[in-house]
Design a protein around this motif. Structure first.
Motif, short mmCIF file in Angstrom:
data_model
loop_
_atom_site.label_atom_id
_atom_site.label_comp_id
_atom_site.label_asym_id
_atom_site.label_seq_id
_atom_site.Cartn_x
_atom_site.Cartn_y
_atom_site.Cartn_z
N TYR A 66 -50.07 -50.61 -58.46
CA TYR A 66 -50.18 -51.33 -57.20
C TYR A 66 -48.82 -51.89 -56.82
O TYR A 66 -48.08 -52.38 -57.68
N VAL A 67 -48.50 -51.84 -55.54
CA VAL A 67 -47.17 -52.21 -55.06
C VAL A 67 -47.30 -53.11 -53.84
O VAL A 67 -48.31 -53.08 -53.12
N VAL A 68 -46.28 -53.91 -53.59
CA VAL A 68 -46.22 -54.72 -52.38
C VAL A 68 -45.95 -53.80 -51.20
O VAL A 68 -45.11 -52.90 -51.27
N GLN A 69 -46.67 -54.04 -50.11
CA GLN A 69 -46.56 -53.16 -48.95
C GLN A 69 -45.19 -53.24 -48.29
O GLN A 69 -44.49 -54.25 -48.38
N ASP A 70 -44.84 -52.16 -47.61
CA ASP A 70 -43.61 -52.12 -46.82
C ASP A 70 -43.64 -53.23 -45.76
O ASP A 70 -44.68 -53.50 -45.15
N ASP A 71 -42.48 -53.87 -45.54
CA ASP A 71 -42.43 -55.02 -44.62
C ASP A 71 -42.74 -54.64 -43.18
O ASP A 71 -43.31 -55.44 -42.43
N THR A 72 -42.36 -53.44 -42.77
CA THR A 72 -42.52 -53.04 -41.36
C THR A 72 -43.91 -52.52 -41.05
O THR A 72 -44.51 -52.87 -40.03
N TYR A 73 -44.45 -51.69 -41.94
CA TYR A 73 -45.74 -51.04 -41.68
C TYR A 73 -46.78 -51.61 -42.65
O TYR A 73 -47.12 -51.00 -43.66
N ARG A 74 -47.25 -52.79 -42.33
CA ARG A 74 -48.23 -53.46 -43.19
C ARG A 74 -49.59 -53.50 -42.51
O ARG A 74 -49.71 -53.50 -41.30
N THR A 75 -50.61 -53.55 -43.34
CA THR A 75 -51.98 -53.67 -42.82
C THR A 75 -52.76 -54.64 -43.70
O THR A 75 -52.57 -54.69 -44.92
N LYS A 76 -53.62 -55.41 -43.07
CA LYS A 76 -54.41 -56.40 -43.79
C LYS A 76 -55.77 -55.83 -44.19
O LYS A 76 -56.33 -54.98 -43.51
N THR A 77 -56.28 -56.32 -45.29
CA THR A 77 -57.65 -56.02 -45.71
C THR A 77 -58.37 -57.33 -45.95
O THR A 77 -57.75 -58.38 -46.13
N GLY A 78 -59.69 -57.27 -45.97
CA GLY A 78 -60.46 -58.48 -46.24
C GLY A 78 -61.36 -58.85 -45.08
O GLY A 78 -61.52 -58.10 -44.11
N ASN A 79 -61.97 -60.04 -45.21
CA ASN A 79 -62.93 -60.54 -44.23
C ASN A 79 -64.09 -59.56 -44.06
O ASN A 79 -64.58 -59.34 -42.96
N TYR A 80 -64.50 -58.98 -45.19
CA TYR A 80 -65.60 -58.02 -45.17
C TYR A 80 -66.42 -58.20 -46.45
O TYR A 80 -65.91 -57.99 -47.55
#
Length: 296
Positions: free
Chosen positions: A227-241
């Protein structure tokens, strides 16, 4: 080849009903450098109170660790690095738990200096169709500033006859969410009936649910299988599900069997059923199984 020599000692008290402790200290060297060390301790105190016990637990550690081998060297088909200038990571943590009957409150505070992590890099290429193409790469990064992490967890269980309700709620905050992302709130609840049929068949029927608030969750990199930290420019959120499971467990003498429907709240085209970016969870799946112990 890498070789280490470790010297350490341990002091502990495990007997008695009121107070216990365990202290461990060790130092490690490669033969030329004694910079690595680990000191950890935990203690517990039980205070009798109203026919029960008030339980205190304390734990913590301080570690100065050399970056592991694969942070320093990795030679693969799609990733390659040799990092010879990484600093040792100083990691400290203190925590405490207060528990009485079915209620438990836990708090932890961490400080990490020279935090190490994997970071993905996405390079956008020409879009060949309605989709955008990216080139993926991954590397090792080290935080330049100290990072603090606070976590508080409340566990509360209820029981009324055959009705049982288990709950766990956690609040977390990171001083640098770009490097060490965590969801602000996570929750787990489990509601079930526990009883016997015909006085012999132990039956458990219920449902549970997990939930966490939106955050930039670590992405999975198949390049290194980590598992890696996402790229700063192209990020997407998960959760609230929320993810809801329904189950039934049965136990008859030496035989146990169960049936479970996982992710029963799945609905095509709605919600955001992702625990990890770009990897959706399975639709509703029904599982069943049996366990039979053969005893002479």
């Amino acid at each position: 080849n890498e070789n280490y020599i470790t010297l350490g000692g341990q002091l502990l008290k495990q007997q008695g009903k009121i107070f216990h402790y365990n202290i461990l200290g060790e130092m490690r060297t490669t033969g030329t450098d004694w910079g690595e060390f680990n000191v950890e301790a935990d203690a517990s105190l039980n205070v009798p109170l109203r026919k029960d016990s008030l339980h205190f637990a304390f734990n913590g550690f301080v570690r100065n660790e050399r970056p592991s081998f694969y942070y320093r060297h990795y030679h693969g088909r799609n990733a390659w690095w040799d990092n010879t200038d990484l600093n040792k990571m100083l990691h400290s943590r203190v925590g405490a738990t207060l528990k009485y009957k079915t209620t438990a409150l836990t708090a932890h505070l961490e400080n990490i200096q020279n935090y190490l992590y994997f970071k993905e890099t996405l390079t956008r290429t020409d879009a060949s169709s309605e989709y955008t193409d990216f080139m993926h790469s991954v590397g090792v990064k080290q935080a330049s500033k100290n990072i603090q992490l606070l976590g508080i967890t409340l566990k509360q269980d209820f029981k009324l006859g055959i009705l049982n309700w288990e709950n766990e709620l956690t609040y977390q905050i990171s001083s640098n969410k770009d490097v060490l992302p965590v969801p602000t709130f996570t929750g787990y609840t489990n509601l079930f009936l526990l009883f016997r049929l015909a006085k012999v068949l132990q039956t458990e029927i219920g449902a549970d649910m997990i939930y966490f608030t939106k955050y930039y969750a670590p992405a999975y990199s198949p390049i290194i299988g980590q598992y890696v930290v996402q790229d700063d420019t192209y990020r997407t959120k998960t959760g609230n599900y929320p993810i809801v499971n329904v189950y039934a467990n049965f136990h008859l003498k030496r035989t146990r069997f169960y049936i479970m429907a996982s992710h029963v709240n799945y609905s095509s085209g709605s919600g955001n059923p992702f625990l990890v970016p770009h990897y959706p969870t399975n639709r509703m799946v029904i599982r069943f199984g049996i366990s039979w112990n053969f005893i002479n």
